[in-house]
Write a protein that holds these residues in place. Structure first.
Motif, PDB file in Angstrom:
ATOM      1  N   ASP A  98       1.634   6.340  -0.383  1.00 40.09           N
ATOM      2  CA  ASP A  98       1.721   7.328  -1.441  1.00 40.09           C
ATOM      3  C   ASP A  98       2.360   8.577  -0.841  1.00 40.09           C
ATOM      4  N   ILE A  99       3.623   8.853  -1.217  1.00 40.19           N
ATOM      5  CA  ILE A  99       4.358   9.990  -0.677  1.00 40.19           C
ATOM      6  C   ILE A  99       4.686  10.940  -1.825  1.00 40.19           C
ATOM      7  N   SER A 100       4.244  12.176  -1.704  1.00 42.66           N
ATOM      8  CA  SER A 100       4.539  13.198  -2.705  1.00 42.66           C
ATOM      9  C   SER A 100       5.345  14.308  -2.052  1.00 42.66           C
ATOM     10  N   LEU A 101       6.382  14.751  -2.732  1.00 41.15           N
ATOM     11  CA  LEU A 101       7.209  15.852  -2.264  1.00 41.15           C
ATOM     12  C   LEU A 101       7.231  16.933  -3.317  1.00 41.15           C
ATOM     13  N   SER A 102       7.252  18.162  -2.884  1.00 40.56           N
ATOM     14  CA  SER A 102       7.446  19.275  -3.816  1.00 40.56           C
ATOM     15  C   SER A 102       8.183  20.387  -3.099  1.00 40.56           C
ATOM     16  N   SER A 103       8.943  21.135  -3.866  1.00 48.19           N
ATOM     17  CA  SER A 103       9.645  22.273  -3.287  1.00 48.19           C
ATOM     18  C   SER A 103       8.610  23.336  -2.942  1.00 48.19           C
ATOM     19  N   LYS A 104       8.985  24.261  -2.059  1.00 49.24           N
ATOM     20  CA  LYS A 104       8.042  25.295  -1.625  1.00 49.24           C
ATOM     21  C   LYS A 104       7.553  26.145  -2.792  1.00 49.24           C
ATOM     22  N   ASP A 105       8.405  26.315  -3.807  1.00 48.78           N
ATOM     23  CA  ASP A 105       7.980  27.097  -4.973  1.00 48.78           C
ATOM     24  C   ASP A 105       7.181  26.261  -5.970  1.00 48.78           C
ATOM     25  N   GLY A 106       7.085  24.950  -5.731  1.00 53.00           N
ATOM     26  CA  GLY A 106       6.282  24.069  -6.569  1.00 53.00           C
ATOM     27  C   GLY A 106       6.931  23.640  -7.867  1.00 53.00           C
ATOM     28  N   ILE A 107       8.181  24.011  -8.078  1.00 49.45           N
ATOM     29  CA  ILE A 107       8.855  23.680  -9.331  1.00 49.45           C
ATOM     30  C   ILE A 107       9.236  22.200  -9.385  1.00 49.45           C
ATOM     31  N   ASP A 108       9.816  21.686  -8.334  1.00 43.23           N
ATOM     32  CA  ASP A 108      10.264  20.288  -8.294  1.00 43.23           C
ATOM     33  C   ASP A 108       9.243  19.423  -7.575  1.00 43.23           C
ATOM     34  N   THR A 109       8.965  18.238  -8.139  1.00 38.94           N
ATOM     35  CA  THR A 109       8.072  17.277  -7.491  1.00 38.94           C
ATOM     36  C   THR A 109       8.659  15.876  -7.616  1.00 38.94           C
ATOM     37  N   ALA A 110       8.262  14.999  -6.718  1.00 39.44           N
ATOM     38  CA  ALA A 110       8.749  13.618  -6.752  1.00 39.44           C
ATOM     39  C   ALA A 110       7.763  12.715  -6.029  1.00 39.44           C
ATOM     40  N   GLN A 111       7.803  11.434  -6.360  1.00 38.27           N
ATOM     41  CA  GLN A 111       7.053  10.383  -5.675  1.00 38.27           C
ATOM     42  C   GLN A 111       8.076   9.431  -5.061  1.00 38.27           C
ATOM     43  N   ILE A 112       7.759   8.893  -3.898  1.00 32.07           N
ATOM     44  CA  ILE A 112       8.670   7.974  -3.212  1.00 32.07           C
ATOM     45  C   ILE A 112       7.980   6.626  -3.040  1.00 32.07           C
ATOM     46  N   GLU A 113       8.743   5.560  -3.252  1.00 29.41           N
ATOM     47  CA  GLU A 113       8.288   4.209  -2.924  1.00 29.41           C
ATOM     48  C   GLU A 113       9.223   3.661  -1.861  1.00 29.41           C
ATOM     49  N   VAL A 114       8.660   3.112  -0.787  1.00 32.56           N
ATOM     50  CA  VAL A 114       9.495   2.531   0.269  1.00 32.56           C
ATOM     51  C   VAL A 114       9.757   1.066  -0.048  1.00 32.56           C
ATOM     52  N   GLU A 115      10.885   0.585   0.423  1.00 33.23           N
ATOM     53  CA  GLU A 115      11.302  -0.794   0.165  1.00 33.23           C
ATOM     54  C   GLU A 115      10.596  -1.761   1.110  1.00 33.23           C
ATOM     55  N   LYS A 116      10.400  -2.996   0.640  1.00 26.14           N
ATOM     56  CA  LYS A 116       9.907  -4.059   1.513  1.00 26.14           C
ATOM     57  C   LYS A 116      11.002  -4.360   2.531  1.00 26.14           C
ATOM     58  N   LYS A 117      10.608  -4.848   3.691  1.00 29.01           N
ATOM     59  CA  LYS A 117      11.583  -5.091   4.754  1.00 29.01           C
ATOM     60  C   LYS A 117      11.304  -6.426   5.419  1.00 29.01           C
ATOM     61  N   GLU A 118      12.364  -7.212   5.629  1.00 29.45           N
ATOM     62  CA  GLU A 118      12.250  -8.455   6.397  1.00 29.45           C
ATOM     63  C   GLU A 118      12.964  -8.257   7.730  1.00 29.45           C
ATOM     64  N   ILE A 119      12.271  -8.581   8.802  1.00 29.04           N
ATOM     65  CA  ILE A 119      12.805  -8.440  10.155  1.00 29.04           C
ATOM     66  C   ILE A 119      12.981  -9.845  10.735  1.00 29.04           C
ATOM     67  N   PRO A 120      14.195 -10.151  11.247  1.00 29.54           N
ATOM     68  CA  PRO A 120      14.365 -11.461  11.900  1.00 29.54           C
ATOM     69  C   PRO A 120      13.404 -11.594  13.088  1.00 29.54           C
ATOM     70  N   SER A 121      12.768 -12.741  13.207  1.00 26.15           N
ATOM     71  CA  SER A 121      11.802 -12.949  14.286  1.00 26.15           C
ATOM     72  C   SER A 121      11.567 -14.441  14.507  1.00 26.15           C
ATOM     73  N   LYS A 122      11.244 -14.759  15.745  1.00 28.76           N
ATOM     74  CA  LYS A 122      10.870 -16.133  16.088  1.00 28.76           C
ATOM     75  C   LYS A 122       9.371 -16.241  16.346  1.00 28.76           C
ATOM     76  N   ILE A 123       8.605 -15.262  15.860  1.00 29.24           N
ATOM     77  CA  ILE A 123       7.159 -15.267  16.097  1.00 29.24           C
ATOM     78  C   ILE A 123       6.499 -16.484  15.459  1.00 29.24           C
ATOM     79  N   ASN A 124       7.114 -17.062  14.449  1.00 24.77           N
ATOM     80  CA  ASN A 124       6.575 -18.256  13.799  1.00 24.77           C
ATOM     81  C   ASN A 124       6.645 -19.467  14.726  1.00 24.77           C
ATOM     82  N   ASP A 125       7.461 -19.398  15.762  1.00 26.20           N
ATOM     83  CA  ASP A 125       7.610 -20.521  16.698  1.00 26.20           C
ATOM     84  C   ASP A 125       6.513 -20.532  17.759  1.00 26.20           C
ATOM     85  N   MET A 126       5.599 -19.552  17.740  1.00 25.62           N
ATOM     86  CA  MET A 126       4.552 -19.494  18.772  1.00 25.62           C
ATOM     87  C   MET A 126       3.686 -20.735  18.715  1.00 25.62           C
TER      88      MET A 126
END
Length: 184
Positions: free
Chosen positions: A156-184
């Motif tokens: 949960d990321i909230s941003l606002s300007s110092k004067d409090g006029i502008d606000t926003a919420q951010i959602e981060v993207e899912k990420k897939e990382i190449p890995s061979k950890i499944n071969d363990m």
């Protein structure tokens, strides 16, 4: 692998992790002046990108660390050899099979991300101090696939300007990382 070789591997991994995070935090001293000149919606995009970049570094470092320790982030519950700053599990002892399950490794990866996320988020807050950033609770779900590992961190990321006029919420993207950890 001999104990000396393993210690060198762990030291090199730590140097890479510290170097990557340092690069992220200190990459551009002029960046704050440029950031100040942006309109609020552009600042939101910059903070989102910085958060996603930092998460990508944490994801890769988590895979490297847990992979180097045989699927464990914390001290293994059963049999292991302990080094100065690492654990090397023993998967078979007196006929007992102690290989961690895929689900267990996913939990260990999630814990690794969670334990390292605060440093990342704090550095972003310091870097972009000209706006108000608030990070709420976060959680990470990890799914080990055939040739990749999928990380889904909810923050949960909230941003606002110092004067409090502008606000926003951010959602981060899912990420897939190449890995061979499944071969363990």
């Amino acid at each position: 692998m001999k104990k000396g070789q393993t210690t060198i591997f762990v030291i090199i991994a730590l140097i890479i992790v510290i170097g990557a995070i340092s690069f992220f935090v200190f990459q551009n001293t002029n960046e704050e002046a440029i950031f100040e000149g942006l309109i609020f919606s552009q600042k939101v995009d910059v903070v989102k990108k910085a958060t996603e970049d930092c998460l990508t570094i944490i994801y890769q470092d988590s895979l490297d660390f847990v992979g180097a320790q045989g699927g464990y982030y914390r001290e293994p519950l059963n049999y292991y050899v302990a080094g100065d700053d690492f654990y090397l599990p023993i998967y078979s002892f007196n006929g007992e099979n102690t290989i961690p399950s895929k689900e267990f490794i996913e939990q260990e990866l999630s814990l690794t991300v969670g334990d390292n996320l605060d440093f990342c988020l704090d550095s972003i807050q310091e870097r972009y101090s000209t706006i108000n950033l608030e990070y709420g609770d976060y959680s990470t779900e990890v799914n080990i696939l055939e040739e990749t590992v999928k990380f889904d961190t909810i923050i949960d990321i909230s941003l606002s300007s110092k004067d409090g006029i502008d606000t926003a919420q951010i959602e981060v993207e899912k990420k897939e990382i190449p890995s061979k950890i499944n071969d363990m």
